[in-house]
Design an enzyme around this catalytic site. Structure first.
Site, PDB file in Angstrom:
ATOM      1  N   HIS A  95      -3.255 -42.984  50.111  1.00 33.40           N
ATOM      2  CA  HIS A  95      -2.506 -42.657  48.901  1.00 33.40           C
ATOM      3  C   HIS A  95      -3.117 -43.301  47.672  1.00 33.40           C
ATOM      4  O   HIS A  95      -2.981 -42.799  46.568  1.00 33.40           O
ATOM      5  CB  HIS A  95      -1.022 -42.988  49.090  1.00 33.40           C
ATOM      6  CG  HIS A  95      -0.387 -42.020  50.026  1.00 33.40           C
ATOM      7  ND1 HIS A  95      -0.120 -42.324  51.338  1.00 33.40           N
ATOM      8  CD2 HIS A  95      -0.059 -40.715  49.856  1.00 33.40           C
ATOM      9  CE1 HIS A  95       0.365 -41.248  51.929  1.00 33.40           C
ATOM     10  NE2 HIS A  95       0.413 -40.261  51.061  1.00 33.40           N
TER      11      HIS A  95
ATOM     12  N   ARG B 148       5.863 -35.380  45.413  1.00 30.15           N
ATOM     13  CA  ARG B 148       6.083 -36.504  46.337  1.00 30.15           C
ATOM     14  C   ARG B 148       7.174 -37.381  45.750  1.00 30.15           C
ATOM     15  O   ARG B 148       6.896 -38.362  45.058  1.00 30.15           O
ATOM     16  CB  ARG B 148       4.797 -37.316  46.495  1.00 30.15           C
ATOM     17  CG  ARG B 148       3.666 -36.606  47.235  1.00 30.15           C
ATOM     18  CD  ARG B 148       2.486 -37.557  47.413  1.00 30.15           C
ATOM     19  NE  ARG B 148       1.554 -37.097  48.408  1.00 30.15           N
ATOM     20  CZ  ARG B 148       0.402 -36.463  48.149  1.00 30.15           C
ATOM     21  NH1 ARG B 148       0.056 -36.203  46.909  1.00 30.15           N
ATOM     22  NH2 ARG B 148      -0.400 -36.096  49.131  1.00 30.15           N
TER      23      ARG B 148
ATOM     24  N   GLU C 206       2.509 -31.440  59.657  1.00 31.90           N
ATOM     25  CA  GLU C 206       1.549 -32.546  59.518  1.00 31.90           C
ATOM     26  C   GLU C 206       1.512 -33.419  60.770  1.00 31.90           C
ATOM     27  O   GLU C 206       0.850 -34.439  60.797  1.00 31.90           O
ATOM     28  CB  GLU C 206       1.843 -33.375  58.268  1.00 31.90           C
ATOM     29  CG  GLU C 206       3.270 -33.825  58.106  1.00 31.90           C
ATOM     30  CD  GLU C 206       3.518 -34.550  56.773  1.00 31.90           C
ATOM     31  OE1 GLU C 206       2.570 -34.970  56.108  1.00 31.90           O
ATOM     32  OE2 GLU C 206       4.701 -34.699  56.430  1.00 31.90           O
TER      33      GLU C 206
ATOM     34  N   ASP D 170      -2.158 -35.888  56.998  1.00 34.92           N
ATOM     35  CA  ASP D 170      -1.584 -36.481  58.201  1.00 34.92           C
ATOM     36  C   ASP D 170      -1.921 -35.660  59.434  1.00 34.92           C
ATOM     37  O   ASP D 170      -2.123 -36.219  60.516  1.00 34.92           O
ATOM     38  CB  ASP D 170      -0.061 -36.615  58.050  1.00 34.92           C
ATOM     39  CG  ASP D 170       0.302 -37.848  57.234  1.00 34.92           C
ATOM     40  OD1 ASP D 170      -0.280 -38.909  57.503  1.00 34.92           O
ATOM     41  OD2 ASP D 170       1.126 -37.738  56.315  1.00 34.92           O
TER      42      ASP D 170
ATOM     43  N   ARG E 210      -5.654 -43.062  58.419  1.00 33.14           N
ATOM     44  CA  ARG E 210      -6.129 -42.626  57.106  1.00 33.14           C
ATOM     45  C   ARG E 210      -6.668 -43.764  56.262  1.00 33.14           C
ATOM     46  O   ARG E 210      -7.436 -43.557  55.341  1.00 33.14           O
ATOM     47  CB  ARG E 210      -4.958 -42.023  56.307  1.00 33.14           C
ATOM     48  CG  ARG E 210      -4.481 -40.735  56.793  1.00 33.14           C
ATOM     49  CD  ARG E 210      -3.111 -40.391  56.194  1.00 33.14           C
ATOM     50  NE  ARG E 210      -3.177 -40.080  54.775  1.00 33.14           N
ATOM     51  CZ  ARG E 210      -2.178 -39.503  54.106  1.00 33.14           C
ATOM     52  NH1 ARG E 210      -1.072 -39.172  54.717  1.00 33.14           N
ATOM     53  NH2 ARG E 210      -2.292 -39.252  52.826  1.00 33.14           N
TER      54      ARG E 210
ATOM     55  N   CYS F 168      -0.911 -28.418  51.313  1.00 32.93           N
ATOM     56  CA  CYS F 168      -0.767 -29.353  50.187  1.00 32.93           C
ATOM     57  C   CYS F 168      -1.519 -30.661  50.433  1.00 32.93           C
ATOM     58  O   CYS F 168      -1.454 -31.576  49.622  1.00 32.93           O
ATOM     59  CB  CYS F 168       0.704 -29.625  49.888  1.00 32.93           C
ATOM     60  SG  CYS F 168       1.568 -30.410  51.263  1.00 32.93           S
TER      61      CYS F 168
HETATM   62  C1  PEP Z   1      -0.362 -34.696  53.904  1.00 38.15           C
HETATM   63  O1  PEP Z   1      -0.124 -35.464  54.841  1.00 38.15           O
HETATM   64  O2  PEP Z   1      -1.315 -33.897  53.897  1.00 38.15           O
HETATM   65  C2  PEP Z   1       0.494 -34.715  52.696  1.00 38.15           C
HETATM   66  C3  PEP Z   1       0.325 -33.858  51.720  1.00 38.15           C
HETATM   67  O3  PEP Z   1       1.431 -35.712  52.623  1.00 38.15           O
HETATM   68  P1  PEP Z   1       1.112 -37.212  52.144  1.00 38.15           P
HETATM   69  O4  PEP Z   1      -0.324 -37.239  51.707  1.00 38.15           O
HETATM   70  O5  PEP Z   1       2.047 -37.540  51.034  1.00 38.15           O
HETATM   71  O6  PEP Z   1       1.361 -37.990  53.371  1.00 38.15           O
HETATM   72 MG    MG Z   2       1.781 -36.476  54.864  1.00 42.09          MG
END
Ligand code: PEP
Ligand code: MG
Length: 598
Positions: free
Chosen positions: A206, A313, A447, A471, A481, A518
């Site tokens: 993130h 988000r 996800e 995810d 990640r 997304c």
């Molecule tokens: C994802 O996991 O691809 C997603 C868009 O959610 P986040 O990145 O907020 O976990």
């Molecule tokens: Mg996610």
């Protein structure tokens, strides 16, 4: 003045190159500002006799500041994870009261006429060295405490602020740290932070996502960088190729100047597409939307040329808050986004707290947060918190084209439980004559591999899917990640990930549901034709990445993208798939593959 330690910038040789993962494009040059666990730089200066008294006063003030910092941390930690863990700060506080240590520092100031930070540095190093040499584990730990306190004191003396405190930045800089939390990144001031470099992190952390959103060039996963550059040293970072160049020569600067000019020209070309549709050469329209983290991002959404918000988000409204925002505060935020989007869609994702996104006051240690209490699990366990958000979202739906999205669904039971709480909220609002959109669409994020595998049953109870490729890739390949040691294994083009995406789209098609993506895959120009060919209807990307995606969509054909998807699904390795994608993008829009554009 002479450097007191061997670590001054001037002592390091000239141009040096370091490589990491490029996570946010752009080129920036500025002095380094080391943060976090970095060791503050100490300059030694000889005091004039009349300076010793003021220097002692400075030392006492710094001791008081450090004591207050430690007490505040101790209280915070006690509140968050328990008094037991907070006890470690007792040991730190005791170091501050160690009469022998303090007396030695005072003598170094008054007798050896050392400036306070050099005195602290010298005495602390000697003291900690003696403790470490004893060989006893307990004493070795005390040596670490002494070092830690020494660094805090030096920071207080030099006005460098608390480690990791971004509010003290007064000059433009490149931040270098072991890592930044997403909330620290969200607080970065673009005018002061021209770029950042970390040792930890991956492309879809993130922190990286926020850097792209803020348009801050960033390179992550650079090994031992906090030990290889010094505060104040000029560095250039190239967020396109993942380079950090310390003390660049004129020749390097000239090359990068040219690259920057090409990039500016290309950006101008991209921005001319702002009001053009995202349509392929053979007339296939894709809904190209933007990902946001707060209502303030709406300006960037429109200037990027997005058609609405494909992922809000909402958890970012909850980070850095000791209290969850109440229904009215949430309603105001969601309504502002819905109204700003006008006739465009806005997909509000319910809370995805957990993993690396933790509210300050609610953190508690979990051995494996990404497999722990996260997102829908947190919401279903706290129905009142969840229902407050659902009501706020429903009420906002009376002011625009709002849709609702549940994160991290792993089973049909979770979807049914969430839907039943949503139904309760609808009933409550009807009872109170509060308006909402009766036709509000409900979507499920795909996800977790289990969700892709049961997409057919999920599709019966929702209206759309949004594939969270970040995810989905991590959970399918068992790759964290955030962990730089396994970043090389993180591959959204892995055949297993592609098959799960294909399976999701096929299940949606059978039930006449639409599918978006997304995750960061949607904003990676190399992978966009593949997703179009696989049959996704919508792509939602960070506003900074959107113009390049639109540029590419307008240069590809659906027929060719479908051929590409067929070859990709037949490929046996992620590298093979990537090669197919690269070949196609090279033929359709080669300028996108060059560093900095054309
Ligand atoms: C994802 O996991 O691809 C997603 C868009 O959610 P986040 O990145 O907020 O976990
Ligand atoms: Mg996610």
């Amino acid at each position: 003045m002479v450097p007191a330690s061997k670590t001054s910038a001037a002592a390091l040789p000239g141009e040096r190159h370091f490589t990491g993962l490029p996570v946010s494009g752009g080129i920036a040059m500025a002095p380094v500002r080391l943060l976090g666990n970095s060791i503050p730089e100490v300059m030694r200066r000889e005091l004039a006799p009349e300076e010793t008294a003021p220097e002692l006063a400075k030392l006492h003030a710094a001791l008081a500041v450090t004591r207050r910092q430690l007490e505040a941390i101790q209280t915070r930690v006690a509140g968050q994870i328990g008094a037991g863990d907070a006890e470690i700060f007792e040991a730190h506080l005791l170091v501050l009261e160690d009469v022998v240590l303090l007396e030695e520092i005072r003598r170094a100031i008054t007798e050896q006429r050392m400036n306070a930070e050099a005195a602290v540095d010298a005495v602390v190093n000697r003291y900690a060295g003696a403790l470490a040499a004893v060989g006893d584990e307990y004493l070795r730990e005390r040596a670490a405490d002494v070092h830690d306190i020494g660094h805090r004191l030096v920071r207080a003396l030099t006005g460098a602020g608390e480690p990791g405190d971004l509010s003290t930045l007064r000059e433009p800089c490149i931040l270098v740290a072991h890592d930044f939390s997403p909330s620290a990144t969200a607080q970065m001031d673009r005018r002061m932070v021209l770029g950042f470099v970390t040792e930890a992190g991956g492309k879809t952390s993130h922190t990286a996502i926020l850097a792209r959103k803020l348009g801050i060039p960033a390179v992550v996963g650079v090994q031992a960088i906090t030990r290889n550059v010094r505060s104040g040293e000029q560095v250039l970072i190239d967020g396109f190729s993942g380079q950090l160049i310390a003390q660049p020569t004129d020749h390097t600067l000239f090359q990068y100047g040219q690259l920057r000019q090409r990039r500016v020209a290309f950006e101008e070309r991209l921005s001319s597409l702002r009001d053009q549709p995202a349509v392929t050469l053979d007339g296939h329209r894709i809904l190209l939307a933007a990902n946001i983290e707060s209502p303030a991002d709406m300006e960037a959404v429109f200037s990027s040329g997005a058609e609405g918000v494909g992922l809000f988000r909402t958890e970012y409204l909850f980070l850095n808050q000791s209290q969850f925002p109440d229904e009215e505060a949430q309603y105001a935020a969601y309504r502002a986004v819905a109204e700003a989007a006008g006739s465009n869609e806005v997909i509000l994702r319910t809370l995805d707290l957990g993993g690396d996104k933790l509210p300050v006051e609610r953190t508690f240690p979990e051995p494996n947060p990404f497999l722990g209490w996260r997102a829908i699990r947190v919401c279903l366990d706290q129905p009142e918190v969840f229902k407050t958000q659902l009501r706020a979202i429903l009420r906002a739906s009376a002011h625009g084209r709002v849709q609702l999205l549940y994160p991290m669904i792993a089973s049909l039971e979770e979807l049914l439980a969430a839907n039943s709480l949503l139904e309760e909220c609808r009933l409550e609002l009807r009872r109170n004559a509060q308006a909402f959109d009766e036709a509000l669409q409900v979507g499920v994020m795909i996800e977790i591999p289990s969700a892709a595998l049961i997409a057919d049953s999920l599709a019966e109870h929702c209206q759309f899917f949004s594939i969270g490729s970040n995810d989905l890739t991590g959970y399918t390949l068992a790759v964290d990640r955030l962990n730089e040691r396994v970043a090389g294994l993180y591959a959204p083009t892995h055949p297993a990930v592609l098959r799960l995406i294909e399976m999701t789209i096929a299940a949606a098609r059978r039930r006449n549901r639409w599918v978006g993506v997304c995750g960061e895959m949607a904003g990676d120009p190399l992978l966009v034709p593949l997703l179009v060919g696989l049959g996704v209807h919508e792509l939602s990307v960070t506003p900074a990445a959107l113009p390049a995606v639109k540029y590419l969509l307008r240069r590809i054909r659906l027929t060719e993208s479908r051929e590409l998807a067929k070859s990709a699904l037949a490929a046996r390795t992620s590298a093979e798939t990537l090669k197919c994608c690269e070949n196609y993008v090279r033929s359709a829009a080669p300028e996108l593959l060059m560093r900095g554009g054309e």
